[in-house]
Scaffold this motif. Structure first.
Motif, mmCIF file in Angstrom:
data_model
loop_
_atom_site.group_PDB
_atom_site.id
_atom_site.type_symbol
_atom_site.label_atom_id
_atom_site.label_comp_id
_atom_site.label_asym_id
_atom_site.label_seq_id
_atom_site.Cartn_x
_atom_site.Cartn_y
_atom_site.Cartn_z
ATOM 1 N N HIS A 138 0.848 -1.192 0.000
ATOM 2 C CA HIS A 138 0.000 0.000 0.000
ATOM 3 C C HIS A 138 0.881 1.238 0.000
ATOM 4 N N GLY A 139 0.358 2.297 -0.618
ATOM 5 C CA GLY A 139 1.068 3.566 -0.644
ATOM 6 C C GLY A 139 0.091 4.708 -0.529
ATOM 7 N N ALA A 140 0.477 5.754 0.208
ATOM 8 C CA ALA A 140 -0.404 6.902 0.409
ATOM 9 C C ALA A 140 0.423 8.185 0.347
ATOM 10 N N THR A 141 -0.037 9.160 -0.428
ATOM 11 C CA THR A 141 0.643 10.453 -0.517
ATOM 12 C C THR A 141 -0.381 11.576 -0.461
ATOM 13 N N VAL A 142 0.050 12.709 0.075
ATOM 14 C CA VAL A 142 -0.757 13.928 0.104
ATOM 15 C C VAL A 142 0.123 15.065 -0.396
ATOM 16 N N GLY A 143 -0.372 15.837 -1.345
ATOM 17 C CA GLY A 143 0.446 16.916 -1.878
ATOM 18 C C GLY A 143 -0.385 18.001 -2.525
ATOM 19 N N GLU A 144 0.326 18.916 -3.194
ATOM 20 C CA GLU A 144 -0.297 20.007 -3.937
ATOM 21 C C GLU A 144 0.105 19.868 -5.397
ATOM 22 N N LEU A 145 -0.519 20.651 -6.262
ATOM 23 C CA LEU A 145 -0.150 20.633 -7.667
ATOM 24 C C LEU A 145 1.324 21.001 -7.830
ATOM 25 N N ASP A 146 1.990 20.274 -8.683
ATOM 26 C CA ASP A 146 3.415 20.484 -8.919
ATOM 27 C C ASP A 146 3.633 21.825 -9.620
ATOM 28 N N LYS A 147 4.240 22.764 -8.903
ATOM 29 C CA LYS A 147 4.433 24.109 -9.468
ATOM 30 C C LYS A 147 5.382 24.082 -10.659
ATOM 31 N N GLN A 148 6.370 23.204 -10.634
ATOM 32 C CA GLN A 148 7.288 23.108 -11.777
ATOM 33 C C GLN A 148 6.566 22.605 -13.019
ATOM 34 N N ALA A 149 5.668 21.634 -12.827
ATOM 35 C CA ALA A 149 4.895 21.129 -13.963
ATOM 36 C C ALA A 149 3.962 22.204 -14.511
ATOM 37 N N LEU A 150 3.336 22.970 -13.607
ATOM 38 C CA LEU A 150 2.472 24.069 -14.054
ATOM 39 C C LEU A 150 3.283 25.106 -14.837
ATOM 40 N N PHE A 151 4.484 25.405 -14.337
ATOM 41 C CA PHE A 151 5.351 26.371 -15.025
ATOM 42 C C PHE A 151 5.747 25.845 -16.404
ATOM 43 N N TYR A 152 6.055 24.552 -16.467
ATOM 44 C CA TYR A 152 6.441 23.949 -17.740
ATOM 45 C C TYR A 152 5.312 24.072 -18.762
ATOM 46 N N LEU A 153 4.109 23.741 -18.347
ATOM 47 C CA LEU A 153 2.964 23.829 -19.258
ATOM 48 C C LEU A 153 2.710 25.269 -19.687
ATOM 49 N N ALA A 154 2.849 26.201 -18.722
ATOM 50 C CA ALA A 154 2.663 27.618 -19.053
ATOM 51 C C ALA A 154 3.714 28.086 -20.054
ATOM 52 N N SER A 155 4.937 27.579 -19.888
ATOM 53 C CA SER A 155 6.019 27.970 -20.801
ATOM 54 C C SER A 155 5.791 27.443 -22.208
ATOM 55 N N ARG A 156 4.923 26.440 -22.342
ATOM 56 C CA ARG A 156 4.582 25.895 -23.655
ATOM 57 C C ARG A 156 3.328 26.547 -24.221
ATOM 58 N N GLY A 157 2.879 27.615 -23.579
ATOM 59 C CA GLY A 157 1.781 28.403 -24.116
ATOM 60 C C GLY A 157 0.413 28.106 -23.562
ATOM 61 N N LEU A 158 0.313 27.171 -22.583
ATOM 62 C CA LEU A 158 -0.993 26.878 -21.999
ATOM 63 C C LEU A 158 -1.346 27.904 -20.935
ATOM 64 N N PRO A 159 -2.545 28.466 -20.962
ATOM 65 C CA PRO A 159 -2.962 29.372 -19.883
ATOM 66 C C PRO A 159 -2.930 28.638 -18.545
ATOM 67 N N PRO A 160 -2.586 29.306 -17.442
ATOM 68 C CA PRO A 160 -2.484 28.636 -16.145
ATOM 69 C C PRO A 160 -3.731 27.858 -15.751
ATOM 70 N N ALA A 161 -4.905 28.417 -16.008
ATOM 71 C CA ALA A 161 -6.149 27.736 -15.623
ATOM 72 C C ALA A 161 -6.311 26.424 -16.391
ATOM 73 N N LEU A 162 -5.954 26.441 -17.674
ATOM 74 C CA LEU A 162 -6.064 25.224 -18.478
ATOM 75 C C LEU A 162 -5.028 24.201 -18.051
ATOM 76 N N ALA A 163 -3.813 24.657 -17.737
ATOM 77 C CA ALA A 163 -2.766 23.751 -17.280
ATOM 78 C C ALA A 163 -3.190 23.045 -15.995
ATOM 79 N N LYS A 164 -3.768 23.809 -15.065
ATOM 80 C CA LYS A 164 -4.239 23.238 -13.807
ATOM 81 C C LYS A 164 -5.340 22.221 -14.060
ATOM 82 N N LYS A 165 -6.260 22.557 -14.944
ATOM 83 C CA LYS A 165 -7.371 21.661 -15.263
ATOM 84 C C LYS A 165 -6.871 20.343 -15.832
ATOM 85 N N LEU A 166 -5.912 20.412 -16.761
ATOM 86 C CA LEU A 166 -5.402 19.193 -17.387
ATOM 87 C C LEU A 166 -4.675 18.309 -16.380
#
Length: 250
Positions: free
Chosen positions: A188-216
């Motif tokens: 069994h494995g259990a984790t608790v976290g928040e959205l990865d800010k680096q991943a959000l930044f990466y998606l934003a840098s590829r032209g995705l609006p922040p809201a859409l990046a978060k949604k995806l």
């Protein structure tokens, strides 16, 4: 429901909203009994809880026959206090599959509670639960796996991950293993976290609006809970409902 109202002395109710439950306890039905005959496969999806005065509860008692399969996919979201509890007893060579999502906001308290009993040898079980929680919502998964002394060759797994959208949200994960056999695989494995800010930044840098990046990112996170559903139409239906709820959360 004729059983006495639970208390926090019962470990499986430790995170429950007992005050909300008390007002409707007498109106609730007892467990729904499901018997999966030997060699057969039964699949069930629950996208919404039945609500009584803001409280929603599903209670399943499942017996899975030899070499049979029970596949359950659930979504907990539409209650002030919501609880999905499942007791699954596995026969020889049988399989239990659970995919669940908890999506909470406001002051909601939502939980999935499972008791998986490997009563016979050669059985397998797999449970995947994903939670997304906003505001001051609480989401909990409590899952016990019990392996009988003669239930050799058991293979049981649980994967529980929670995503907190706000610092006031709470995620609880309490897996339990009780193993009396010695030739088993249980993980069994259990984790608790928040959205990865680096991943959000990466998606934003590829032209995705922040809201859409978060949604995806949230869509991909929740999709893990339903990937084991082979029926495309059923999967699209329950995923569609989950995405609809996610829109409101995020």
């Amino acid at each position: 429901m004729n059983a006495p109202l639970p208390t926090r002395r019962d470990e499986s109710w430790r995170y429950a909203d007992l005050q909300a439950l008390e007002t409707v306890w007498a109106k609730l039905d007892g467990p729904e009994k499901i018997i999966v005959p030997a060699g057969e496969t039964v699949s069930r999806q629950i996208a919404e809880l039945p609500i009584i005065d803001g409280v929603g509860m599903i209670d399943l008692d499942v017996t899975i026959g030899d070499k049979a399969t029970f596949i359950l996919h659930v979504l907990a979201h539409n209650a002030d206090y919501g609880r999905i509890q499942v007791r699954a007893t596995l026969g020889n060579g049988s399989h239990f599959e659970l995919g669940g999502a908890i999506l909470g906001c406001g002051k909601q308290t939502l939980e999935i509670v499972t008791e998986t009993i490997h009563a016979e040898p050669n059985a397998t079980s797999n449970q995947v639960v994903r939670s997304v929680l906003a505001d001051t919502a609480t989401g909990s998964f409590l899952g016990s796996i019990n392996v009988a002394r003669h239930a050799q060759k058991t293979d049981a797994a649980q994967s529980v991950k929670s995503m907190l959208l706000d610092r006031g949200a709470t995620a609880n994960a309490k897996p339990e293993l009780e193993i009396f056999a010695d030739d088993v695989k249980c993980a069994h494995g259990a984790t608790v976290g928040e959205l990865d800010k680096q991943a959000l930044f990466y998606l934003a840098s590829r032209g995705l609006p922040p809201a859409l990046a978060k949604k995806l990112m949230l869509q991909a996170f929740i999709a893990d809970a339903f990937v084991s559903l082979d029926d495309d139409a059923a999967r699209d239906a329950i995923e569609g409902k989950a995405l609809e709820v996610l829109e409101a959360l995020s």
